[in-house]
Scaffold this motif. Structure first.
Motif, short mmCIF file in Angstrom:
data_model
loop_
_atom_site.label_atom_id
_atom_site.label_comp_id
_atom_site.label_asym_id
_atom_site.label_seq_id
_atom_site.Cartn_x
_atom_site.Cartn_y
_atom_site.Cartn_z
N GLU A 244 0.66 -1.23 -0.09
CA GLU A 244 0.12 0.18 0.06
C GLU A 244 0.96 1.31 0.06
N GLU A 245 1.93 1.18 0.87
CA GLU A 245 2.85 2.36 1.13
C GLU A 245 3.45 2.60 -0.38
N PHE A 246 3.91 1.52 -0.97
CA PHE A 246 4.69 1.55 -2.32
C PHE A 246 3.73 2.08 -3.22
N GLU A 247 2.43 1.75 -3.28
CA GLU A 247 1.67 2.43 -4.39
C GLU A 247 1.63 3.80 -4.36
N ALA A 249 3.76 6.01 -2.85
CA ALA A 249 4.78 6.50 -3.30
C ALA A 249 4.95 6.46 -4.59
N LYS A 250 4.51 5.33 -5.58
CA LYS A 250 4.57 5.21 -6.87
C LYS A 250 3.91 6.34 -7.65
N THR A 251 2.71 6.62 -7.12
CA THR A 251 1.81 7.48 -7.72
C THR A 251 2.50 8.97 -7.71
N TRP A 252 3.34 9.07 -6.66
CA TRP A 252 3.84 10.60 -6.36
C TRP A 252 5.11 10.52 -7.45
N VAL A 253 5.86 9.25 -7.61
CA VAL A 253 6.98 9.42 -8.63
C VAL A 253 6.28 9.59 -10.05
#
Ligand code: DMJ
Length: 638
Positions: A244-247, A249-253
């Protein structure tokens, strides 16, 4: 037995009649009494006085150093920020028995024995000052104002906080510390995930998309303005299975991260953290978003290599495409220009664009041929105009040189063990370390790596040097001599002791080892060196040593360290903080900064240390860059 003579009754207690306040009376009386003493008695007294004088002179330097500390300024290794020293961090005399005054600062007693804290250590525990101090707390029944093991409250004194501020602190309710010792690995892995979630909570709430969290002031600090912590932490979230945290962060990237910015970035730091982080995340996820971003930042960093010597400048403006050295010099740091190779070489392999690799390989070829090394050891600076080493004669495996040695071995591994120049330089440097920098401490014969300055040995060792046990073990795993593994084990013990011998169980930034016979403890820490920045090197080495030996003591040592990070650096409202004083468990003095490498490296290595799955980033398939971002070892055909 001789019969007591009259003289035996002469005493030096001056209790006579008459005006004993008169100076003359006292002088005459003393002299008379002195004359009445036997020669033996007089000699004994003279001998005692002489002995006291000699002791006084011998301890003078230590005492003056102690007091000089009152006025010293702390120089942070990053940013060179000057801060006043908190007077109350002065240590007690080593022999003092712990007394529980409400605001006592400093160690709780002599640290003269090796501390056994993990179950596997073969070293005898004879004394544990932390336990002693806890016992003293109980015995004297006084309640410390800030309980050890309490979470740091965000409104506690921050970086550079004064002792006064510390005294005004409110009593912080102790947060119950769960005892995870001897718990199965599953729980330890969960504890690492919990630590990550807590760090992420603070970052998300107070610093989202910024470089670094300032957890005490619930704000953030900017360095490059590129979301450094978020990028550094991407692959850690993937490895820890925090999807969940990864997703998020990925959206921010994908939506926010832009490198088209008029900012100066440090070539080395942005290569190892940003380029390395993006490449590794691409490999783990297969998502080309990360490869595209990696290519973008890699290309923007290339102007750094446009120098007369082809030795890159330290800084690049990634928006303007210009590069320059620091304002005060045209030198670059040797570790910085020789620890960007894994990343740029991999970028070339992935993009089929040879320019990246050509630039960094050229640096290595030039450094390989340079004059000014001593037995394979390199100086710390190199000039971007002349391409020559500068500041000759100073050798360290700590700051400014450390990862040069690490990347010699790792490039050789990355490239399929074909580039023999790299291996030769690595092996020669290790011989140089053994010949010039390796010594034993007293009283416990800990093996340590000191420094050399114009032929003078200094028993100073940075925490940064603790990457070395792991690197040595990795080399031995890939077929280098077995004595590398033996040395790795010895240095691992030393790095662990740098934690275990401190009152908080956390290592300081720099230690000085005692070498003279009769020393009461192995490790001394100067006042200016007592900070801990949540660095990863020891945990990193514990991971390698555990993977290759399966000796459980390395896990237990890591477990202790994680618990101590939780005790002394965890901030209640989210995040972890660097601290100023690892020798004061009651007030470690939070600095209000969570470095990106705590998420990128330290927590990742904890997780890998406790994981039972050797295929989770197999060391036969991956090589970790110096920021703990795993990159593939190239298939042998390449
Ligand atoms: C990290 O950025 C890297 O590990 C680097 O090689 C050294 N300094 C920090 C961690 O201590």
């Amino acid at each position: 037995m001789h019969s007591p003579s009259r003289k035996d009754f002469v005493s030096l207690t001056f209790t006579g009649s008459g005006n004993y306040n008169s100076k003359q009376w006292r002088r005459q009386s003393c002299w008379r009494k002195w004359k009445q003493l036997s020669r033996l008695q007089r000699n004994l007294i003279l001998f005692t006085v002489a002995l006291m004088l000699v002791c006084g002179i011998a301890t003078y330097p230590a005492v003056t150093e102690h007091f000089r500390g009152l006025t010293v300024v702390v120089k942070e290794d990053e940013g060179h920020v000057l801060k006043p020293v908190i007077p109350e961090v002065l240590p007690e005399p080593p022999s003092a028995k712990p007394k529980r005054a409400p605001h006592k600062r400093g160690p709780h007693g002599p640290q003269n024995r090796l501390q056994k804290k993990g179950t596997g250590s073969d070293i005898q525990v004879e004394e544990n000052p932390i336990q002693d101090a806890k016992k003293a707390d109980k015995e004297e029944g006084e309640k410390p104002l800030v309980k050890r093991g309490a979470l740091i409250e965000a409104d506690q004194a921050t970086e550079g906080g004064t002792a006064k501020e510390a005294e005004n602190k409110v009593d912080v309710p102790a947060v119950e510390q769960k005892d995870h010792s001897h718990e199965p690995e599953f729980d330890r892995l969960e504890a690492v995930r919990d630590a990550f979630r807590h760090a992420w909570k603070g970052y998300k709430e107070f610093a989202w998309g910024q470089d670094e969290l300032r957890p005490i002031s619930k704000s953030y600090g900017e360095w490059f303005g590129l979301g450094l912590t978020l990028i550094d932490a991407l692959d850690t979230m993937w490895i820890l299975n925090l999807r969940e945290e990864f997703e998020e962060a990925k959206t921010w990237v994908s939506t926010e991260l832009s490198f088209n910015k008029n900012v100066d970035v440090n070539l080395f730091e942005s290569t190892i953290r940003i380029l390395g982080g993006l490449l590794s995340t691409y490999h783990l996820t297969g998502d080309t978003l990360f490869l595209d971003k990696a290519k973008d930042i890699g290309t923007r960093l290339m102007p750094a290599f446009n120098t007369p010597s082809k030795i890159p400048y330290s800084d690049v403006n990634i928006g303007k495409g210009t590069a320059h050295p620091p304002r005060w010099t045209s030198d670059s740091t040797v570790a910085e220009v020789t620890s960007i190779q894994l990343e740029f070489r991999e970028l070339s392999r992935l993009t089929q664009d040879t320019r990246y690799r050509a630039a960094v390989d050229e640096v290595m070829q030039k450094v390989h041929k340079l004059e000014g090394k001593q037995d394979g050891l390199v100086p710390m600076f190199i000039n971007t105009n002349s391409g020559q080493f500068t500041h000759l004669g100073v050798f360290t495996l700590g700051a400014r040189a450390d990862s040069y040695y690490e990347y010699l071995l790792k490039q050789w591994i990355q490239g399929g063990q074909k580039e023999t120049e790299l291996l030769d330089d690595y092996l020669q440097a290790l011989e140089g370390v053994k010949k010039n920098l390796l010594k034993k401490s007293s009283p416990n014969s800990l093996t340590f790596v000191g420094e050399l300055s114009h032929g003078q040995f200094s028993p100073k060792m940075d925490h940064l040097v603790c990457f070395l046990p792991g690197t040595l073990a990795l080399g031995a795993h890939h077929g280098l001599p077995a004595d590398h593994m033996e040395l790795a084990k010895q240095l691992m013990e030393t790095c662990y002791q740098m934690y275990a011998q401190m009152e908080t169980g956390l290592s300081p930034e720099i230690v000085h080892f005692n070498m003279h016979e009769g020393s009461i403890r192995d490790v001394d820490v100067k006042l200016a060196d007592r900070h801990n920045l949540l660095r990863p090197e020891t945990v990193e080495s514990l991971f390698y040593l555990y993977r290759f030996t399966k000796d459980r003591k390395y896990r237990d040592w890591g477990w202790e360290i994680l618990q101590n990070f939780n005790k002394y650096t965890k901030v209640s409202t989210g995040g972890y903080t660097s601290i100023n004083n690892v020798r004061d468990p009651e007030y470690p003095s939070p600095r209000d900064k969570m470095e990106s490498f705590f998420l990128g490296e330290t927590l990742k290595y904890f997780y890998l240390l406790f994981s039972d799955d050797p295929e989770l980033l197999s060391l036969d398939k991956y090589v970790f860059n110096t920021e703990a971002h795993p990159l593939p070892i190239w298939p042998s055909a390449e």
